[in-house]
Design a protein around this motif. Sequence first.
Motif, mmCIF file in Angstrom:
data_model
loop_
_atom_site.group_PDB
_atom_site.id
_atom_site.type_symbol
_atom_site.label_atom_id
_atom_site.label_comp_id
_atom_site.label_asym_id
_atom_site.label_seq_id
_atom_site.Cartn_x
_atom_site.Cartn_y
_atom_site.Cartn_z
ATOM 1 N N LEU A 530 0.833 -1.195 0.000
ATOM 2 C CA LEU A 530 0.000 0.000 0.000
ATOM 3 C C LEU A 530 0.870 1.248 0.000
ATOM 4 O O LEU A 530 1.964 1.261 0.581
ATOM 5 C CB LEU A 530 -0.917 -0.003 1.219
ATOM 6 C CG LEU A 530 -1.877 -1.205 1.323
ATOM 7 C CD1 LEU A 530 -2.582 -1.207 2.673
ATOM 8 C CD2 LEU A 530 -2.889 -1.177 0.195
ATOM 9 N N TYR A 531 0.374 2.308 -0.632
ATOM 10 C CA TYR A 531 1.134 3.546 -0.697
ATOM 11 C C TYR A 531 0.184 4.738 -0.552
ATOM 12 O O TYR A 531 -1.023 4.583 -0.328
ATOM 13 C CB TYR A 531 1.929 3.644 -2.002
ATOM 14 C CG TYR A 531 1.095 3.509 -3.256
ATOM 15 C CD1 TYR A 531 0.347 4.576 -3.760
ATOM 16 C CD2 TYR A 531 1.060 2.301 -3.956
ATOM 17 C CE1 TYR A 531 -0.410 4.458 -4.912
ATOM 18 C CE2 TYR A 531 0.312 2.163 -5.116
ATOM 19 C CZ TYR A 531 -0.435 3.242 -5.585
ATOM 20 O OH TYR A 531 -1.185 3.112 -6.714
ATOM 21 N N GLY A 532 0.720 5.930 -0.681
ATOM 22 C CA GLY A 532 -0.072 7.137 -0.488
ATOM 23 C C GLY A 532 -0.058 7.579 0.964
ATOM 24 O O GLY A 532 0.675 7.051 1.799
ATOM 25 N N GLN A 533 -0.869 8.566 1.284
ATOM 26 C CA GLN A 533 -0.910 9.101 2.635
ATOM 27 C C GLN A 533 -1.856 8.288 3.523
ATOM 28 O O GLN A 533 -2.808 7.664 3.047
ATOM 29 C CB GLN A 533 -1.340 10.562 2.610
ATOM 30 C CG GLN A 533 -0.334 11.473 1.916
ATOM 31 C CD GLN A 533 -0.641 12.939 2.135
ATOM 32 O OE1 GLN A 533 -1.786 13.303 2.348
ATOM 33 N NE2 GLN A 533 0.378 13.785 2.090
ATOM 34 N N ILE A 534 -1.573 8.316 4.802
ATOM 35 C CA ILE A 534 -2.479 7.683 5.770
ATOM 36 C C ILE A 534 -3.756 8.508 5.836
ATOM 37 O O ILE A 534 -3.689 9.722 6.062
ATOM 38 C CB ILE A 534 -1.822 7.600 7.162
ATOM 39 C CG1 ILE A 534 -0.552 6.756 7.107
ATOM 40 C CG2 ILE A 534 -2.801 7.039 8.183
ATOM 41 C CD1 ILE A 534 0.248 6.753 8.397
ATOM 42 N N PRO A 535 -4.918 7.904 5.632
ATOM 43 C CA PRO A 535 -6.164 8.691 5.649
ATOM 44 C C PRO A 535 -6.366 9.416 6.979
ATOM 45 O O PRO A 535 -6.224 8.819 8.056
ATOM 46 C CB PRO A 535 -7.246 7.631 5.428
ATOM 47 C CG PRO A 535 -6.550 6.501 4.738
ATOM 48 C CD PRO A 535 -5.160 6.496 5.298
ATOM 49 N N VAL A 536 -6.675 10.692 6.886
ATOM 50 C CA VAL A 536 -6.944 11.486 8.091
ATOM 51 C C VAL A 536 -8.107 10.906 8.884
ATOM 52 O O VAL A 536 -8.141 10.975 10.110
ATOM 53 C CB VAL A 536 -7.232 12.953 7.688
ATOM 54 C CG1 VAL A 536 -7.632 13.773 8.903
ATOM 55 C CG2 VAL A 536 -6.018 13.557 7.015
ATOM 56 N N ALA A 537 -9.056 10.283 8.188
ATOM 57 C CA ALA A 537 -10.267 9.771 8.842
ATOM 58 C C ALA A 537 -9.970 8.704 9.886
ATOM 59 O O ALA A 537 -10.797 8.450 10.760
ATOM 60 C CB ALA A 537 -11.223 9.210 7.791
ATOM 61 N N ILE A 538 -8.793 8.064 9.803
ATOM 62 C CA ILE A 538 -8.456 7.070 10.825
ATOM 63 C C ILE A 538 -8.499 7.698 12.213
ATOM 64 O O ILE A 538 -8.901 7.070 13.196
ATOM 65 C CB ILE A 538 -7.075 6.450 10.536
ATOM 66 C CG1 ILE A 538 -7.162 5.501 9.340
ATOM 67 C CG2 ILE A 538 -6.550 5.689 11.750
ATOM 68 C CD1 ILE A 538 -5.852 4.823 8.977
ATOM 69 N N GLY A 539 -8.104 8.937 12.309
ATOM 70 C CA GLY A 539 -8.106 9.619 13.603
ATOM 71 C C GLY A 539 -9.484 9.919 14.138
ATOM 72 O O GLY A 539 -9.627 10.391 15.273
ATOM 73 N N SER A 540 -10.527 9.666 13.348
ATOM 74 C CA SER A 540 -11.896 9.930 13.788
ATOM 75 C C SER A 540 -12.640 8.671 14.180
ATOM 76 O O SER A 540 -13.839 8.726 14.442
ATOM 77 C CB SER A 540 -12.666 10.647 12.665
ATOM 78 O OG SER A 540 -12.035 11.859 12.317
ATOM 79 N N LEU A 541 -11.952 7.529 14.196
ATOM 80 C CA LEU A 541 -12.609 6.270 14.571
ATOM 81 C C LEU A 541 -12.625 6.172 16.095
ATOM 82 O O LEU A 541 -11.583 5.933 16.722
ATOM 83 C CB LEU A 541 -11.875 5.082 13.949
ATOM 84 C CG LEU A 541 -11.759 5.114 12.413
ATOM 85 C CD1 LEU A 541 -11.045 3.874 11.903
ATOM 86 C CD2 LEU A 541 -13.131 5.240 11.767
ATOM 87 N N PRO A 542 -13.774 6.323 16.730
ATOM 88 C CA PRO A 542 -13.821 6.531 18.188
ATOM 89 C C PRO A 542 -13.395 5.331 19.016
ATOM 90 O O PRO A 542 -12.941 5.499 20.134
ATOM 91 C CB PRO A 542 -15.299 6.866 18.437
ATOM 92 C CG PRO A 542 -16.033 6.229 17.302
ATOM 93 C CD PRO A 542 -15.115 6.330 16.113
ATOM 94 N N ASP A 543 -13.533 4.100 18.480
ATOM 95 C CA ASP A 543 -13.251 2.918 19.279
ATOM 96 C C ASP A 543 -11.962 2.220 18.893
ATOM 97 O O ASP A 543 -11.658 1.142 19.401
ATOM 98 C CB ASP A 543 -14.412 1.916 19.157
ATOM 99 C CG ASP A 543 -15.698 2.438 19.763
ATOM 100 O OD1 ASP A 543 -15.605 3.217 20.731
ATOM 101 O OD2 ASP A 543 -16.784 2.075 19.286
ATOM 102 N N LEU A 544 -11.183 2.803 17.987
ATOM 103 C CA LEU A 544 -9.983 2.139 17.489
ATOM 104 C C LEU A 544 -8.957 1.976 18.609
ATOM 105 O O LEU A 544 -8.596 2.937 19.288
ATOM 106 C CB LEU A 544 -9.381 2.928 16.332
ATOM 107 C CG LEU A 544 -8.302 2.187 15.521
ATOM 108 C CD1 LEU A 544 -8.891 0.965 14.834
ATOM 109 C CD2 LEU A 544 -7.670 3.114 14.500
ATOM 110 N N LEU A 545 -8.488 0.733 18.789
ATOM 111 C CA LEU A 545 -7.517 0.423 19.836
ATOM 112 C C LEU A 545 -6.203 -0.105 19.267
ATOM 113 O O LEU A 545 -5.151 0.107 19.860
ATOM 114 C CB LEU A 545 -8.093 -0.619 20.803
ATOM 115 C CG LEU A 545 -9.340 -0.218 21.582
ATOM 116 C CD1 LEU A 545 -9.869 -1.408 22.362
ATOM 117 C CD2 LEU A 545 -9.031 0.932 22.531
ATOM 118 N N ASN A 546 -6.267 -0.819 18.144
ATOM 119 C CA ASN A 546 -5.084 -1.454 17.581
ATOM 120 C C ASN A 546 -4.959 -1.047 16.114
ATOM 121 O O ASN A 546 -5.863 -1.309 15.314
ATOM 122 C CB ASN A 546 -5.189 -2.981 17.691
ATOM 123 C CG ASN A 546 -5.490 -3.436 19.107
ATOM 124 O OD1 ASN A 546 -4.658 -3.321 19.992
ATOM 125 N ND2 ASN A 546 -6.696 -3.942 19.323
#
Length: 1017
Positions: A530-546
């Motif tokens: 995979l390439y490109g930028q890390i999606p900003v939306a990942i930071g908006s996932l409220p329950d993400l732990l891993n």
Amino acid sequence: MSVLCLSFLFLLFLSTPFKAISQDINAERTLLLKLKQQLGNPPSIGSWNSSSPPCTWPEINCTDGSVTEVHLRDKNITVRVPPTICDLKNLTVLDLCDNFIPGEFPILYSCSKLKFLDLSQNYFVGPIPDDIDRLSSLVYLDISGNNFSGNIPPSIGRLPELKALQIYRNQFNGTFPREIGNLTNLEVLEMAYNKFVPMKIPLEFGQMSKLKYLWMRETNLIGEIPESFNNLSSLQHLDLAINNLEGPIPSMMFSLKNLTILYLFHNKLSGGIPETIDALNLIEIDLSVNNLTGSIPEDFGKLQHLGFLNLFANQLTGGIPTGIGRLPALGDFRVFRNRLSGVLPPEFGLHSKLLGFEVSENQFSGQLPENLCAGGVLQGVVAFTNNLSGQIPESLGNCPTLRTVQLHNNKFSGEIPRHLWMAFNLSSLMLTNNSFSGKLPSRVAWNLSRVEISDNKFSGEIPTGIASWSNLVVFKASNNLFSDKIPKEITALSRLDTLLLDGNNFSGELPSEIISWRSLTTLDVSNNKLYGQIPVAIGSLPDLLNLDLSENQFSGQIPPEIGNLTLTSLNLSSNQLVGRIPKQLNNLVYESSFLKNADLCADHPILKLPDCYSELHQPKRLSSKYLAMIVALAIIASTVILILTFFLVQDYKRRKRQEYLATWKLTSFQRLDFTKRNILSNLTDNNLIGSGGSGKVYQIVISHSGESVAVKKIWNSKRVDHKLEKEFLAEVEILSNIRHSNIVKLLCCISSEDSKLLVYEYMENQSLDRWLHGNKRSSVSGTSSIHHAILDWPRRLRIAVGAAQGLCYMHHECLTPIIHRDVKSSNILLDSEFNAKIADFGLAKMLTRHASSQTISAIAGSVGYLAPEYAYTTKVNAKVDVYSFGVVLLELVTGRKANNIDENMSLVEWAWQHFSEDKPIEILDPEVKEPSYLEEMILVYKVGILCTHASPSTRPSMNEVSNILRSCSFPDGHAAKKVGSEFEVAPRLGRDTDAYFSSYKHSKKGSEEDDSMIYVV
């Protein structure tokens, strides 16, 4: 004249007994009316009055005109039993079951003719009287479901007529006497679920030759099963499960001709199973969770009535007798976790309607039997961790009842049968660590929630049709041969909790639309291309732990929003990332998270990263002269623009505000101290306090004193979202018609063509979830009354009682009963006094007055709180709320979240594991665990266990749960712990990376149908 005299004397003789009978009836009526008064004149016996004879009252039976039976079952009696009841000289039957009667064993010795006495399901305390043998005529005695304690007196063995003795589910903590064996007429003996001191089974128990039903489950039995049990020739039902019995199973036990039920599971029995079996009427055998060795007897193949065979969790060796595969009644077969080997009998399923087939964690080889679902009712195939090979039988794809297929850790190969993916009720497909190949289908079963296919040879791309896998919660596809891009359609899976795509050949960019993954806790796409930028939306996932994005070619900066996540693990190593890492991640917890990214830096680094202020990473700065000029020009330009437009804008705003307000309609359900202008003018980001799947929530101050309301904005789009509109209408319909102190109050509804607002009372202390699982080192908004966000135990108990009362009202007291369907700690709100209130009714369903369940179109609720029946049925009842509330109770006593105790275990599974190991104290929250609270905390923990039973019919009602929790506040501390007779729980039978429950629904009569299928939670 003489004839007239004789006639007169004859009539006088006849009238004398009638007058006596009339006098007796009047006397008994007087006694009963006095009894009614002594019982507190309960409305439930309002038919007792002076104008009608007692023999016509519903609760009274008479013989020869005299009262012989008094039936006061479930009459809401709350006072002690008065001794005057024995003034009814001919009383033979007294039924006081299922009331709230306190005090010690009632004084009934004057009831000389009493044969039937039922005191079960009350609040009686203390010991059984030593002189209970004075009730010498007793034939039936039931004191189960109370709080009796101490020893069982030897005098109980001096009731010669006794045929039934039921003392189960009390608090007996002493001994029981060998004299019980003297009750030679006894047919039913039920002593289960008492904490007697460790005791052996007395040899004298073998003297009860008429005994048909013996239930001593979980009574702290030790030692061996006495050989004298061979004399129990009438025995039909024997249950000695969940004790510490050891030694061999008596060789003659399987020779008891009338034996139909044999439960010896969860003991320490050793040795082999007797080879000769003459008890050919056996229907159910459960010898699981022992230390049994040797082989499975060939004689098991002779048991033509056998429907249920549990031998799991032993040390059995050898193969499965072929005759077992031919049994005509066999429905459930469970032999997992043994050392069995050989080939599985190929005739399994051909001769009976097989319901459950569990042979995992053995050493079986060869293929799966071809005809497991020939009977058309198979619900699960659990055969993981063996040496099985070949292909999955095509017939499994034509099995409409199939719910789970668990074949991981074997040597299977070939493609998955096309129809298996579409099996109508399939909810879990677990095939990890085999050699399966082929491509993923575009469509799967509507209910499929778990797909685990890691470590196989699947190839091709993930189809765009994956968007239709709408109920998928867990998708593990690591270490396969998948390629091409990760399709953006996968972001439509809004229920996704775990996504593992690591170790494949994916390329391209990670989809940026992942904002819909609101429930995602684990995302691993490492070791791809995979390439490109890390999606900003990942930071908006409220329950993400891993989060693991390592071993790829991601470039650009790490989105600062990722620093706002509360991550348990993070790995961004071996990429091409540059720039400053988010300051929150400059923490030793993430020491190995950024390796092999040469151009990353940190401000004042704690980690082994360059300092961003070093010359190498310092950006070129403008001179102060040029910077001052730019600022001055910007100020001048802004001022000119503001002056030119100010008056036009103000006039335009006034006109638009008036037009805007006119488009809104306010519908009030309470008396209001505010207007719609107050609400609409304050819907700003400054007042935003939360957001969810159906909109945003604002706190708006409506008075100078600081009084606030909470406003839920359902949507803001010209295009009507019918799903959100359905949620909106459901919440308005429910909340506008109910009034309860433990349910959030809906004040009004404000609606326009494209937006809907619900205005609630504001809850100062926000949600229970924030208090239990928020940052316990810092203060929570609006909680100045305490120093940090830790709830002490009294507050937690009060919250549990309040929430239970709210749900109890919904289930039992509303004119139209309500199922909430999304009970969780974040939907339990707390006011300034920490009173609990149920909120968020967007998923609630009204029930018709006479319906016991309701069909649903899709799974609702939240991961970790979902009742297991969601995995196999489209009909639910109020027990789904009971299950979810049980999870909340476990959160309160442990302080843990509902899911992710570790990577592979939920809170329910973890709590059941400790329950089966009898280690409840170990899981209590150490921040509130104090000696004075231990008994209450353990009680609430046990209620949570009861509520989260896999079988809905075995869970208590919310009415019963509310009564138990409120009993913690009784003046005597812990005396009134009334646990219903149906609250039977089974040990957790989890294994490997996922935990499963086998639910045993054996009622006190052993008559309730067993549906103990393994459910994936």
